[in-house]
Write a protein that holds these residues in place. Sequence first.
Motif, PDB file in Angstrom:
ATOM      1  N   ILE A   1     -44.406  24.243 -15.347  1.00 58.61           N
ATOM      2  CA  ILE A   1     -43.899  25.311 -16.186  1.00 58.61           C
ATOM      3  C   ILE A   1     -43.903  25.030 -18.207  1.00 58.61           C
ATOM      4  CG2 ILE A   1     -42.836  26.732 -14.807  1.00 58.61           C
ATOM      5  CD1 ILE A   1     -40.275  25.809 -16.529  1.00 58.61           C
ATOM      6  N   ASP A   2     -44.505  26.181 -18.561  1.00 59.77           N
ATOM      7  CA  ASP A   2     -44.814  25.573 -20.174  1.00 59.77           C
ATOM      8  C   ASP A   2     -43.307  26.408 -20.616  1.00 59.77           C
ATOM      9  OD1 ASP A   2     -47.505  24.375 -20.304  1.00 59.77           O
ATOM     10  OD2 ASP A   2     -48.560  26.189 -20.509  1.00 59.77           O
ATOM     11  N   ARG A   3     -42.291  25.897 -22.748  1.00 56.28           N
ATOM     12  CA  ARG A   3     -41.582  26.108 -22.454  1.00 56.28           C
ATOM     13  C   ARG A   3     -41.589  25.205 -23.630  1.00 56.28           C
ATOM     14  NH1 ARG A   3     -40.858  28.928 -18.243  1.00 56.28           N
ATOM     15  NH2 ARG A   3     -39.887  29.323 -17.424  1.00 56.28           N
ATOM     16  N   VAL A   4     -40.886  26.319 -24.740  1.00 56.66           N
ATOM     17  CA  VAL A   4     -41.181  26.210 -26.078  1.00 56.66           C
ATOM     18  C   VAL A   4     -39.866  24.917 -26.013  1.00 56.66           C
ATOM     19  CG1 VAL A   4     -39.938  26.842 -28.931  1.00 56.66           C
ATOM     20  CG2 VAL A   4     -41.466  28.428 -26.992  1.00 56.66           C
ATOM     21  N   ALA A   5     -40.327  23.471 -27.258  1.00 57.59           N
ATOM     22  CA  ALA A   5     -39.333  22.637 -26.961  1.00 57.59           C
ATOM     23  C   ALA A   5     -37.941  22.966 -27.587  1.00 57.59           C
ATOM     24  CB  ALA A   5     -40.107  21.667 -27.926  1.00 57.59           C
ATOM     25  N   PRO A   6     -37.216  22.875 -27.422  1.00 62.13           N
ATOM     26  CA  PRO A   6     -35.531  22.794 -27.808  1.00 62.13           C
ATOM     27  C   PRO A   6     -34.910  22.748 -29.345  1.00 62.13           C
ATOM     28  CG  PRO A   6     -35.799  21.057 -26.476  1.00 62.13           C
ATOM     29  CD  PRO A   6     -37.178  20.999 -26.562  1.00 62.13           C
ATOM     30  N   PHE A   7     -36.362  21.646 -29.965  1.00 61.47           N
ATOM     31  CA  PHE A   7     -36.083  21.794 -31.568  1.00 61.47           C
ATOM     32  C   PHE A   7     -37.431  22.120 -32.066  1.00 61.47           C
ATOM     33  CE2 PHE A   7     -32.774  18.632 -29.361  1.00 61.47           C
ATOM     34  CZ  PHE A   7     -31.613  19.410 -30.071  1.00 61.47           C
ATOM     35  N   GLN A   8     -38.312  22.962 -31.992  1.00 56.25           N
ATOM     36  CA  GLN A   8     -39.541  22.385 -31.669  1.00 56.25           C
ATOM     37  C   GLN A   8     -39.931  23.002 -33.616  1.00 56.25           C
ATOM     38  OE1 GLN A   8     -42.017  25.203 -29.697  1.00 56.25           O
ATOM     39  NE2 GLN A   8     -43.310  26.026 -31.102  1.00 56.25           N
ATOM     40  N   THR A   9     -39.004  23.779 -33.870  1.00 56.92           N
ATOM     41  CA  THR A   9     -38.892  24.525 -35.030  1.00 56.92           C
ATOM     42  C   THR A   9     -38.725  23.086 -36.572  1.00 56.92           C
ATOM     43  OG1 THR A   9     -37.061  25.251 -35.386  1.00 56.92           O
ATOM     44  CG2 THR A   9     -38.972  26.884 -34.869  1.00 56.92           C
ATOM     45  N   MET A  10     -37.985  22.301 -36.390  1.00 58.64           N
ATOM     46  CA  MET A  10     -37.262  21.205 -36.613  1.00 58.64           C
ATOM     47  C   MET A  10     -38.681  19.874 -37.618  1.00 58.64           C
ATOM     48  SD  MET A  10     -34.192  22.531 -36.932  1.00 58.64           S
ATOM     49  CE  MET A  10     -32.984  23.284 -35.975  1.00 58.64           C
ATOM     50  N   ASP A  11     -37.996  20.119 -38.392  1.00 57.61           N
ATOM     51  CA  ASP A  11     -38.913  19.031 -39.211  1.00 57.61           C
ATOM     52  C   ASP A  11     -37.811  17.724 -39.238  1.00 57.61           C
ATOM     53  OD1 ASP A  11     -36.688  18.650 -41.121  1.00 57.61           O
ATOM     54  OD2 ASP A  11     -37.701  19.444 -42.891  1.00 57.61           O
ATOM     55  N   ASP A  12     -39.057  16.765 -39.130  1.00 55.66           N
ATOM     56  CA  ASP A  12     -38.936  14.915 -39.060  1.00 55.66           C
ATOM     57  C   ASP A  12     -37.267  14.736 -39.715  1.00 55.66           C
ATOM     58  OD1 ASP A  12     -41.041  14.777 -37.283  1.00 55.66           O
ATOM     59  OD2 ASP A  12     -42.399  13.886 -39.680  1.00 55.66           O
TER      60      ASP A  12
END
Length: 557
Positions: free
Chosen positions: A295-306
């Motif tokens: 299944i495709d899901r949004v990653a848990p911390f997708q909006t966080m930068d390095d």
Amino acid sequence: MNHNQMAYVAIITTLIFGSLFVGISGFWQTNENIGDYESAAEEDIFGEGTESVETLDSDGDGLPDTLEQTQYGTLIDNPDTDGDGMSDGWEVAHGLNPLDNGESDDITLDPSEADTEDAIKKNETDAWPDPNQGPNGDPDRDGLTNTVEQDLGTDPQRADTDNDGLNDRWESLYSTEVTTVGGVVTLFDPLSGNWDCLLLDAGTEQALADYYDDDETTPSWDDLGNSEGKHSCDSVLDTDDDGLPNWLEENFGTDPTSRDSDMDLIDDIVEVSTQLVNIFVGTGEECNVALVQSIDRVAPFQTMDDAWFLGDMDGDGLLNGPSDWDTDGDGMPDGFEYCYSHLTDLTQELSQNQGLDNTMLLNPANASDAYGDWDEDGLNNLEEYLVAETFGPTNFTSPWRVDTDLDQMPDGWESSNGLHPRDGTNGDEDPDRDGWDADGDGAVVYASLVNSVTVIGVDVELDDWVLENQTVARGQITLAGGNKQTVALGSPVDGYVYDIHVESGDVIESRLDVWMDIVEPEEQFTNLMEYNARDRDGDGITDGRSTDPLAAGTRAG
């Protein structure tokens, strides 16, 4: 100037106050400085040729007596002058001060032999005592104390002793042996970069070169090599096959031998992803269930930068994301929160629970979502997870469902009464055995008894399911003439063993004595009945209270 003063001045003059050049590689800093105490040249320490007065080393610390007396001020009959657990020779060779143990009382000048005021001024300098010295110092900022560096054989002045680009402490935590056809390879040895090791055969090297050269987000294959064009197996391989090369695992401070370093139910690669992820593990009501189709899901911390991944939002000393089991510090692991963070999954539950709305999503980077009871089952979101501490690491309940296992008993009632809220079959059980043999046909007796019988065996245990006529106990009688005979007692009905009243050796003298009670299924007072006792007249309106399913104080009679 007396001897103590001369020794003190000699030490001060050998200290090097250089700049500390620090380069960040992942979590730990790499210090390439040689140190604040000048290392002796090897020939100065050990001398050349045969032993002479100049090379005599009375205490075996690696420093000739002459140098100890004239240059370093250390004792010739004590290999560890400052008592910090590290020999004088090792400290000098590694740029540490053999007279400074990192404490404040390293130098004591005799007031009768020295200018006290001058001595105080010298002791108050910023250079000595130096917190980087002594057993607990860490001049290279690699996370290893000087004592540990000595034990490992690593350089206390260099955070990456073997020059493979990986922090010494990180490597020492995950050292592991891999057996190959050509021999054993010890990966993550901080003393060896494993350059072009046996694991890096031609096929593997070509595949890695293609991968790195085709991915614009990673260094090129050549950039990952040393000046001789060799590559470190410790760095370029992906030992745990989780999609993160070892050098990137070091950046995040994760375990290169485990796909889920922090054991939070999410693979490391998913936690660090900045895009949609394709996973074979369920979310929502199928949380942590292995799937046949991904299944495709949004990653848990997708909006966080390095930079966020190198921070510590909850102040627990662990880096955010794949290094921290509970990144936001709210008591719920990232994986549990991730399971219930997707609107796609929540939408499927809205029709089943009218009290839910589409804002009721957990967030592993938000500590404020722990205490709502969205499904009104008597457990707040944190408690829905804490159920797993009693019933097993993945046996938490859903914050979206009143009754996660669909057995008609709410999660809160089950867990608070010691019942497994993820076991959908326990509604028909009666663990406290407070049902009863209402029609009296379940009593096991020896109806043919003449004189007496001695119990010689009980063949069942409490809660066992038995069939009609199944042997449940045995006795021995004495026949006329003195012969012994064994008799078997069978169950009169199909049912559960609720009570056993005899044990081996007992002598039974009456036909009316009950050996055990067998209760039929319809005579049980089950867990579901215990819960439904809150509705005494069965009209669907609560007019009483549920009874305790694990205490037989309430009987159905």
